[in-house]
Motif scaffolding. Structure first.
Motif, mmCIF file in Angstrom:
data_model
loop_
_atom_site.group_PDB
_atom_site.id
_atom_site.type_symbol
_atom_site.label_atom_id
_atom_site.label_comp_id
_atom_site.label_asym_id
_atom_site.label_seq_id
_atom_site.Cartn_x
_atom_site.Cartn_y
_atom_site.Cartn_z
ATOM 1 N N THR A 12 -8.307 13.076 4.760
ATOM 2 C CA THR A 12 -7.811 12.039 5.683
ATOM 3 C C THR A 12 -6.702 11.211 5.027
ATOM 4 O OG1 THR A 12 -9.856 10.821 5.230
ATOM 5 C CG2 THR A 12 -9.674 11.839 7.364
ATOM 6 N N LEU A 30 -3.371 12.732 5.509
ATOM 7 C CA LEU A 30 -2.726 12.545 6.819
ATOM 8 C C LEU A 30 -1.735 11.385 6.801
ATOM 9 C CD1 LEU A 30 -5.748 12.953 9.267
ATOM 10 C CD2 LEU A 30 -4.062 14.676 8.613
ATOM 11 N N THR A 31 -1.910 10.441 5.878
ATOM 12 C CA THR A 31 -1.041 9.259 5.892
ATOM 13 C C THR A 31 0.419 9.611 5.635
ATOM 14 O OG1 THR A 31 -1.360 8.685 3.551
ATOM 15 C CG2 THR A 31 -2.931 7.741 5.125
ATOM 16 N N ILE A 77 1.227 13.575 8.911
ATOM 17 C CA ILE A 77 0.659 13.599 10.257
ATOM 18 C C ILE A 77 1.329 14.685 11.116
ATOM 19 C CG2 ILE A 77 2.095 11.830 11.412
ATOM 20 C CD1 ILE A 77 -1.750 12.226 11.640
ATOM 21 N N SER A 119 -12.982 1.269 4.536
ATOM 22 C CA SER A 119 -11.516 1.096 4.506
ATOM 23 C C SER A 119 -11.102 -0.001 5.470
ATOM 24 C CB SER A 119 -10.807 2.393 4.915
ATOM 25 O OG SER A 119 -11.129 3.455 4.052
ATOM 26 N N ILE A 139 7.584 2.911 8.009
ATOM 27 C CA ILE A 139 6.390 3.262 7.229
ATOM 28 C C ILE A 139 5.209 3.412 8.175
ATOM 29 C CG2 ILE A 139 4.876 2.537 5.344
ATOM 30 C CD1 ILE A 139 7.094 0.617 4.478
ATOM 31 N N PRO A 140 4.529 4.571 8.171
ATOM 32 C CA PRO A 140 3.314 4.650 8.988
ATOM 33 C C PRO A 140 2.308 3.596 8.505
ATOM 34 C CG PRO A 140 3.922 6.813 8.108
ATOM 35 C CD PRO A 140 4.778 5.807 7.409
ATOM 36 N N ALA A 141 1.658 2.922 9.444
ATOM 37 C CA ALA A 141 0.701 1.877 9.061
ATOM 38 C C ALA A 141 -0.380 2.467 8.152
ATOM 39 C CB ALA A 141 0.092 1.239 10.310
ATOM 40 N N GLY A 142 -0.789 3.702 8.440
ATOM 41 C CA GLY A 142 -1.805 4.346 7.612
ATOM 42 C C GLY A 142 -1.368 4.491 6.170
ATOM 43 N N LEU A 190 0.853 2.472 4.537
ATOM 44 C CA LEU A 190 0.813 1.141 3.904
ATOM 45 C C LEU A 190 -0.621 0.763 3.533
ATOM 46 C CD1 LEU A 190 2.517 -1.415 3.169
ATOM 47 C CD2 LEU A 190 1.718 -2.372 5.331
ATOM 48 N N CYS A 191 -1.556 1.186 4.370
ATOM 49 C CA CYS A 191 -2.945 0.750 4.208
ATOM 50 C C CYS A 191 -3.753 1.617 3.250
ATOM 51 C CB CYS A 191 -3.652 0.723 5.563
ATOM 52 S SG CYS A 191 -2.955 -0.512 6.686
ATOM 53 N N ALA A 208 -8.024 2.240 1.569
ATOM 54 C CA ALA A 208 -8.841 3.450 1.689
ATOM 55 C C ALA A 208 -9.240 3.963 0.300
ATOM 56 C CB ALA A 208 -8.091 4.524 2.475
#
Lengths: 294, 294
Positions: free
Chosen positions: B5, B8-9, B12, B54, B85-88, B90-91, B95
């Motif tokens: 997962t 995927l960041t 995608i 996460s 930047i995909p939010a995923g 940055l975050c 995670a």
């Protein structure tokens, strides 16, 4: 859905309040007549698929897009978060998209202020459908009810317990009376015989929302506009209607508070049903996207 | 943990590659000798508690802090994400904090470039402990191994399959030979009798990493520095060592590929064990924070 994990995004230092709100809001739902035999009530923090979909959806939205979301911008301003927005708060539109799509909802009742959230959800759905190459999820539609968000009794755009301008569902007769007496009307309507203004007059907003007799509301408006209808008389009429409306809710609420185990059972059942639904949706989305499956 | 997962960041649009990597990396783990009887191998996308933690941890870190994370900044640059930047992406430090803490890891082997991720995790741990009022989670420590990240055969700081400067774990003898021959040495070491430079010379980096005989490596360095040791001779020595090192790995890998069901069984078992551990940690954290529990 009782959104306790979303509540953490702006209450991380106040978790006790979030925890206690879960049963409180559940009792409010039941007290106003939501029937758990017909309507499933579930707890967000007990539905892992919502977190999994939230995290997945964050890959379909850019940081810039979240920062430009009008609802997020307004709420960031309202909370004084400018200097240091919690990442969870910026990301909550993706979590809302998960909350909606995990249940395969297609019509979502919202206040007007939440329409950007529906648009954001549809953007995520479209992007995901584009990656999958077929309409894995259906786009959703907002339903904005005629009575959307009630103003505070002071005329502020939002009722809030902390601002002291709200009428609680379990407000006592005296509290209801005090709230109606404090209601913002037409500040220029000084003498009974003067013409008064209906627009922005909170008493009329509440009459429209709660009085079943639309004709009487129109007659009261006409009377108020031409003069001769005093605020005291008008407020008495609204107070009677609100007292009648809230009394059975308050009574049911008081009975529900006597048996919290029963409330927990309802939430346990509802959450189990929701778990089945959300896990199923998650599987379909993971399979549709082609994630690794054991 | 096979971090599908997280992959995927930044993939995608390339989920097929992510999906296929899961079994590939699992086979690499087993081929190099990781023993599933001793070491648990699990799949991230099948561990809901990681997603839940996460999302929770995103409430303990600000958007600005994530944007200032040096590893994130460097990786955003490397991927050309600046504009969007995909939010995923940055975050993902939150995670990673979930991946580490869900297993109650305290020592984390990382490359030097990943140290900011360990600091970020400790910040989240400290903030959460402050909210809880007691040390719910222990702070973690990075272990940076002597041989951290190997350079590419061309001397680039990072090996990458797409850059064509990597030696795969299942590289054929001819591929190993070609890669060693292409290795970056000392560009000023033109004649065998000339003194050569050891620093930044990829052949020596690999000798230090893969040759068991540290004394011989020192002797080769001394010889190279004073002159008289040619690149061809030196590379032959390294090639022999790498061929010996990789042959059993390649053979085991080839055998593993014959029975993918067995690999899936290993992952299924490992993921079930990991699920028990991560669910337990999640419960302890939710209880510690005082979230609503049914």
């Amino acid at each position: 859905m009782l959104a306790d994990t979303q509540a953490l995004t702006d209450n991380i230092g106040n978790i006790g309040k979030v925890r206690e709100s879960v049963l409180d809001v559940a009792m409010d739902y039941l007290a106003v007549g939501i029937d758990p035999e017909k309507t499933n009530i579930c707890v967000q923090s007990h539905l892992p698929a919502l977190a999994e979909l939230s995290l997945l959806y964050l890959n379909f939205v850019s940081v810039g897009r979240l920062q430009r979301n009008p609802t997020v911008k307004e709420e960031v301003r309202a909370r004084g978060f400018e200097q240091s927005i919690p990442a969870g708060f910026l990301c909550y539109p993706a979590a809302q998209a998960a909350d909606i799509t995990a249940f395969r909802a297609t019509l979502v009742p919202v206040g007007e202020d939440q329409i950007p959230m529906i648009e954001q959800t549809n953007e995520i759905i479209r992007r995901m459908n584009a990656v999958v190459g077929r309409p894995l999820l259906e786009e959703i539609e907002a339903i904005v009810p005629k009575t959307g968000r009630l103003p505070g009794v002071d005329g502020a755009s939002k009722m809030s317990k902390s601002a002291g301008n709200a009428i609680g569902l379990s407000a006592s007769p005296a509290e209801i009376s005090a709230a109606v007496n404090a209601m913002y009307t037409d500040p220029n309507h000084l003498r009974v015989q003067d013409p008064g203004q209906v627009e922005g007059n909170v008493v009329f907003t509440y009459l429209e929302a709660f009085h079943d007799d639309a004709e009487e509301v129109e007659a009261l408006k006409a009377h108020y506009r031409r003069g001769g209808l005093g605020d005291v008389t008008l407020k008495k009429r609204l107070e009677g209607i609100l007292q009648d409306f809230l009394e059975p809710i308050r009574d049911r609420r008081a009975r529900l508070e006597q048996d919290l185990d029963h409330i927990r059972d309802i939430l346990r059942d509802g959450t189990q049903t929701a778990r089945n639904v959300t896990e199923q949706t998650k599987s379909e989305i993971y399979d549709g996207l082609g994630l690794f499956r054991l």
